[in-house]
Design a protein around this motif. Structure first.
Motif: not given
Length: 313
Positions: A9-16, A45-64
């Motif tokens: 249920g997780l994404w790779s850094i490229g998928q995210l 040792g590759h990074r894996r992200y959950g679906p909630d990371a997508l919302d957080r990343l979008r919020l980060i981009r909006s704030l930036r």
């Protein structure tokens, strides 16, 4: 549709990155700074992200996108600073930048639109101002000009009344007036018995004259406000509440009573005193609105009261 998550249920850094429409470098940047926590690491040792990371990343981009620095974004995401407070702070910062740009534009117009022979002097005057300018030099002038050993609260009240608020959207003439005002207060402030450029000390400041200056300066604001109301109404100087309040402030400072003789003596004393007319003329120009009548300065109120006193003395 973006790439599907893995069996866990997780994404790779490229998928995210693909889901968010950003580069892998961007995701790694925010992850390395602790803004985008990883859900796990793969066996390699590759990074894996959950679906909630997508919302957080979008919020980060909006704030930036609002030009918020990374530390401020981190505090907002962690709940240390509520988002409303972050936005309010950014609004204040943008407002300050806009004010700075408006002052800079007005200064450039002042230099652009003047005659060539005026440009060097105006450049010298404007160059002495900050961008946006500060009223600190004006406050320092009044603190030097006022008599020593005045209560701090009285000094602060006088400075607050005497230092003009600066317009957020000035015109070229307001920039020039403030530059000249800044030059006027820049020289050494004269002490008793040393008049200089019309800025000598009045009788109330001189030791041994029996005056209590703190009492006078506590009473004058009410008289000035009453006179300012008459000025706004277009009333000529006359007897009445404003003049009575003005005279009462002077009488209280001398620990005496108002009378016809006192008013005649007060008129003679004030008529012989040095004035700060240039300061108040320039202050009126700095605060002059684009439309509508100007707001009376304390200097204009003082002139009105002295004229009213002269008429009855």
């Amino acid at each position: 549709m973006g790439p599907e998550a893995g069996p866990d249920g997780l994404w790779s850094i490229g998928q995210l990155a693909e889901r968010a429409g950003v580069t892998v470098k961007t995701v790694r940047f925010y992850s390395d700074r602790g803004l985008l926590p990883e859900a796990a690491r793969s066996g390699g040792g590759h990074r894996r992200y959950g679906p909630d990371a997508l919302d957080r990343l979008r919020l980060i981009r909006s704030l930036r996108a609002l030009d918020l620095p990374v530390p401020v974004v981190r505090r907002a995401l962690d709940g240390q600073d509520p988002l409303a407070d972050v936005v309010e702070g950014q609004l204040r910062e943008v407002g300050s930048r806009l004010t700075e740009l408006r002052w800079r534009e007005a200064a450039l117009r002042l230099l652009h639109d003047c005659a060539p022979e005026q440009r060097a002097e105006r450049l010298r005057l404007v160059g002495a101002l900050g961008t946006p300018p500060s009223t600190a030099p004006l406050a320092r002038f009044w603190r030097r000009w006022l008599p020593a050993r005045m209560p701090a609260r009285v000094v602060s009240a006088v400075v607050e009344q005497a230092v003009p608020p600066l317009p957020e959207d000035p015109g070229p003439e307001q920039v020039l007036a403030l530059a000249r005002l800044n030059e006027f207060v820049a020289g050494p402030c004269p002490g008793p018995g040393r008049p200089e450029r019309g800025r000598g000390q009045p009788e109330v400041h001189l030791p041994g004259k029996g005056y209590r200056p703190a009492v006078l300066y506590e009473g004058l604001p009410e008289a000035f406000e009453l006179a300012a109301a008459r000025l706004r109404a277009g009333r000529a100087p006359h007897e009445g509440e404003a003049l009575d309040c003005f005279v009462a402030a002077h009488a209280a400072a001398l620990n005496t009573r108002d009378s016809a003789d006192f008013r005649r003596g007060l008129h003679r004393m004030l008529a012989a005193e040095p004035r700060l007319d240039r300061y108040w003329q320039l202050t009126a120009e700095v605060t002059r609105p684009r439309t509508g009548p100007p707001e009376p300065t304390p200097g204009a109120a003082d002139d009105w009261l002295r004229a009213a006193l002269r008429a009855v003395a």
